[in-house]
Design a protein around this motif. Structure first.
Motif, PDB file in Angstrom:
ATOM      1  N   ILE A 146       0.857  -1.203   0.000  1.00 37.85           N
ATOM      2  CA  ILE A 146       0.000   0.000   0.000  1.00 37.85           C
ATOM      3  C   ILE A 146       0.889   1.248   0.000  1.00 37.85           C
ATOM      4  O   ILE A 146       0.688   2.188  -0.768  1.00 37.85           O
ATOM      5  N   ALA A 147       1.933   1.207   0.841  1.00 38.31           N
ATOM      6  CA  ALA A 147       2.861   2.346   0.916  1.00 38.31           C
ATOM      7  C   ALA A 147       3.535   2.565  -0.442  1.00 38.31           C
ATOM      8  O   ALA A 147       3.693   3.706  -0.903  1.00 38.31           O
ATOM      9  N   GLU A 148       3.884   1.457  -1.107  1.00 40.32           N
ATOM     10  CA  GLU A 148       4.498   1.556  -2.440  1.00 40.32           C
ATOM     11  C   GLU A 148       3.558   2.250  -3.426  1.00 40.32           C
ATOM     12  O   GLU A 148       3.955   3.140  -4.177  1.00 40.32           O
ATOM     13  N   ARG A 149       2.293   1.863  -3.411  1.00 37.49           N
ATOM     14  CA  ARG A 149       1.309   2.467  -4.344  1.00 37.49           C
ATOM     15  C   ARG A 149       1.138   3.952  -4.043  1.00 37.49           C
ATOM     16  O   ARG A 149       1.039   4.771  -4.954  1.00 37.49           O
ATOM     17  N   ILE A 150       1.135   4.303  -2.770  1.00 39.41           N
ATOM     18  CA  ILE A 150       0.975   5.727  -2.413  1.00 39.41           C
ATOM     19  C   ILE A 150       2.142   6.521  -2.996  1.00 39.41           C
ATOM     20  O   ILE A 150       1.980   7.567  -3.624  1.00 39.41           O
ATOM     21  N   LYS A 151       3.345   5.935  -2.822  1.00 40.30           N
ATOM     22  CA  LYS A 151       4.556   6.630  -3.306  1.00 40.30           C
ATOM     23  C   LYS A 151       4.561   6.696  -4.834  1.00 40.30           C
ATOM     24  O   LYS A 151       4.711   7.762  -5.439  1.00 40.30           O
ATOM     25  N   ALA A 152       4.317   5.543  -5.457  1.00 39.62           N
ATOM     26  CA  ALA A 152       4.467   5.459  -6.929  1.00 39.62           C
ATOM     27  C   ALA A 152       3.378   6.242  -7.652  1.00 39.62           C
ATOM     28  O   ALA A 152       3.613   6.875  -8.676  1.00 39.62           O
TER      29      ALA A 152
END
Ligand code: DER
Length: 220
Positions: free
Chosen positions: A39-45
């Protein structure tokens, strides 16, 4: 390892469901924990704007550390919620609460129009109560009264959940105690019978909730 692989697969399925603007109830336990990194990756990307309502201190801390913005039920109701479970029976009744966060988990699930329960197939049971006891959160001074009432409901064995990192019992995030209650059989109105006992805060029985179950078959 196969459990881990199964948990990861179903965690990834959940992350793909998240969309811009979601307010998501985030359950507790190791399967849910696995979703947070993706989820954190999607927020960043993607610059995704979402808010998470956590169900435990552990999840709150992990979200804060990973940059997943938090909110609470004071400000928002969740659009949807996801959580793990200890047992899922063929009617999609659940036992939850191994992680001790069952009160907030049930509050989030009850507050949410759509709930996904993510499990690996080791959690599937024919009969509720065959693998896990039913956790019951109890107001501390009510423990003797509640034990008596649970025995009258057919409880075969009642274990006060002891802490690992301190002497004495687990104290929940609501400052209560946890009893792990073993039943030979759990009928469909057992959740309400337990909740009706004065001194019971909540139980880990989830019977007839609006939930979708996502199961990841484990590797052979
Ligand atoms: O305590 C809970 O209700 C958790 O959701 C638990 O039931 C699932 O935890 P796990 O994903 O670590 O098996």
């Amino acid at each position: 390892i196969s459990n881990r692989a199964g948990k990861q697969r179903v965690a990834d399925q959940i992350v793909s469901k998240i969309k811009e603007g979601d307010v998501i109830g985030v359950g507790s336990g190791s399967t849910v924990y696995l979703t947070l990194f993706a989820i954190a990756e999607r927020i960043k990307a993607e610059g995704l704007n979402i808010l998470a309502i956590p169900t435990s201190i552990e999840i709150s801390m992990a979200c804060s550390k990973l940059g997943i913005p938090l909110t609470s039920l004071y400000e928002h109701k969740p659009n949807w919620c996801f959580d793990g479970a200890d047992e899922v029976d063929p009617d999609k009744s659940l036992i939850k609460g191994r992680g001790g966060a069952l009160f907030k988990e049930k509050l989030l699930i009850s507050s949410s129009p759509l709930n996904y329960i993510i499990v690996d197939d080791s959690k599937l049971v024919d009969k509720l109560g065959s693998k896990f006891p039913v956790p019951v959160e109890v107001f501390p001074q009510a423990v003797l009264h509640v034990e008596e009432a649970l025995k009258a409901l057919g409880a075969k064995d009642i274990v006060l959940r002891l802490a690992g990192g301190k002497d004495g019992p687990v104290i929940t995030e609501n400052n209560n105690l946890l009893l792990d209650v073993h039943f030979d059989s759990i009928d469909k109105d057992m959740e309400h019978k337990i909740k009706a006992i004065t001194g019971v805060i909540e139980s880990g029985l989830f019977i007839n909730y609006s939930i979708e179950v996502l199961v990841a078959a484990n590797d052979a």
